[in-house]
Scaffold this motif. Structure first.
Motif, short mmCIF file in Angstrom:
data_model
loop_
_atom_site.label_atom_id
_atom_site.label_comp_id
_atom_site.label_asym_id
_atom_site.label_seq_id
_atom_site.Cartn_x
_atom_site.Cartn_y
_atom_site.Cartn_z
N ASP A 32 -8.09 -17.08 62.55
CA ASP A 32 -7.07 -16.06 62.28
C ASP A 32 -7.43 -14.77 63.02
O ASP A 32 -6.57 -14.14 63.64
N ARG A 53 -6.79 -15.29 66.78
CA ARG A 53 -5.36 -15.29 67.10
C ARG A 53 -4.75 -13.88 67.05
O ARG A 53 -3.73 -13.63 67.67
N THR A 61 -3.80 -28.12 52.52
CA THR A 61 -3.73 -26.67 52.71
C THR A 61 -4.52 -26.23 53.94
O THR A 61 -4.07 -25.36 54.69
N LEU A 99 -2.51 -27.42 57.09
CA LEU A 99 -1.32 -26.60 57.31
C LEU A 99 -1.70 -25.22 57.85
O LEU A 99 -1.04 -24.69 58.75
N LYS A 100 -2.75 -24.62 57.30
CA LYS A 100 -3.21 -23.32 57.80
C LYS A 100 -3.66 -23.44 59.25
O LYS A 100 -3.33 -22.58 60.07
N ARG A 139 -2.61 -25.64 61.44
CA ARG A 139 -1.38 -25.81 62.24
C ARG A 139 -0.68 -24.48 62.45
O ARG A 139 -0.24 -24.16 63.56
N ASP A 140 -0.59 -23.67 61.39
CA ASP A 140 0.04 -22.36 61.50
C ASP A 140 -0.69 -21.45 62.47
O ASP A 140 -0.10 -20.54 63.05
N LEU A 141 -1.99 -21.68 62.63
CA LEU A 141 -2.80 -20.89 63.56
C LEU A 141 -2.88 -21.54 64.95
O LEU A 141 -3.69 -21.15 65.77
N ALA A 142 -2.04 -22.52 65.19
CA ALA A 142 -1.87 -23.16 66.50
C ALA A 142 -3.15 -23.80 67.04
O ALA A 142 -3.53 -23.60 68.19
#
Length: 90
Positions: A23, A26, A46, A49-50, A52-55
């Motif tokens: 995080d 990014r 969880t 998904l986190k 993935r959200d952080l690419a």
């Protein structure tokens, strides 16, 4: 100083976990497009998904499972992509 082209993180690290570090990376414009792989024992949705959200470029669950090699999304496929990116750097 040159920046890395590929980074591998574990989620379970002391002081700051791998997702917190990612995080922070990014949020720095210099590292937005950095190829980052997570290699971890965590199969928690969880965490995935986190990540993935952080690419992330790949999410590799340890130990590697060769039983599902060739099936889409296997951890071996993610590890193969990681190795391919390392070869491209040379």
């Amino acid at each position: 100083m040159s920046k890395p082209s590929v980074v591998m993180l574990d989620i379970n690290m002391p002081r700051m976990n791998g997702l917190e570090l990612l995080d922070a990376l990014r949020s720095d414009p210099e590292f937005v497009g950095l190829n980052v792989f997570i290699m971890t024992t965590s199969d928690l949705e969880t965490d995935r998904l986190k990540a993935r959200d952080l690419a992330v470029s790949g999410y590799i669950i340890k130990p590697l499972n060769f039983d599902k090699f060739g099936e889409g999304g296997s951890t071996v496929d993610g590890f193969s992509l990681f190795l391919d990116l390392l070869r491209l750097k040379d």
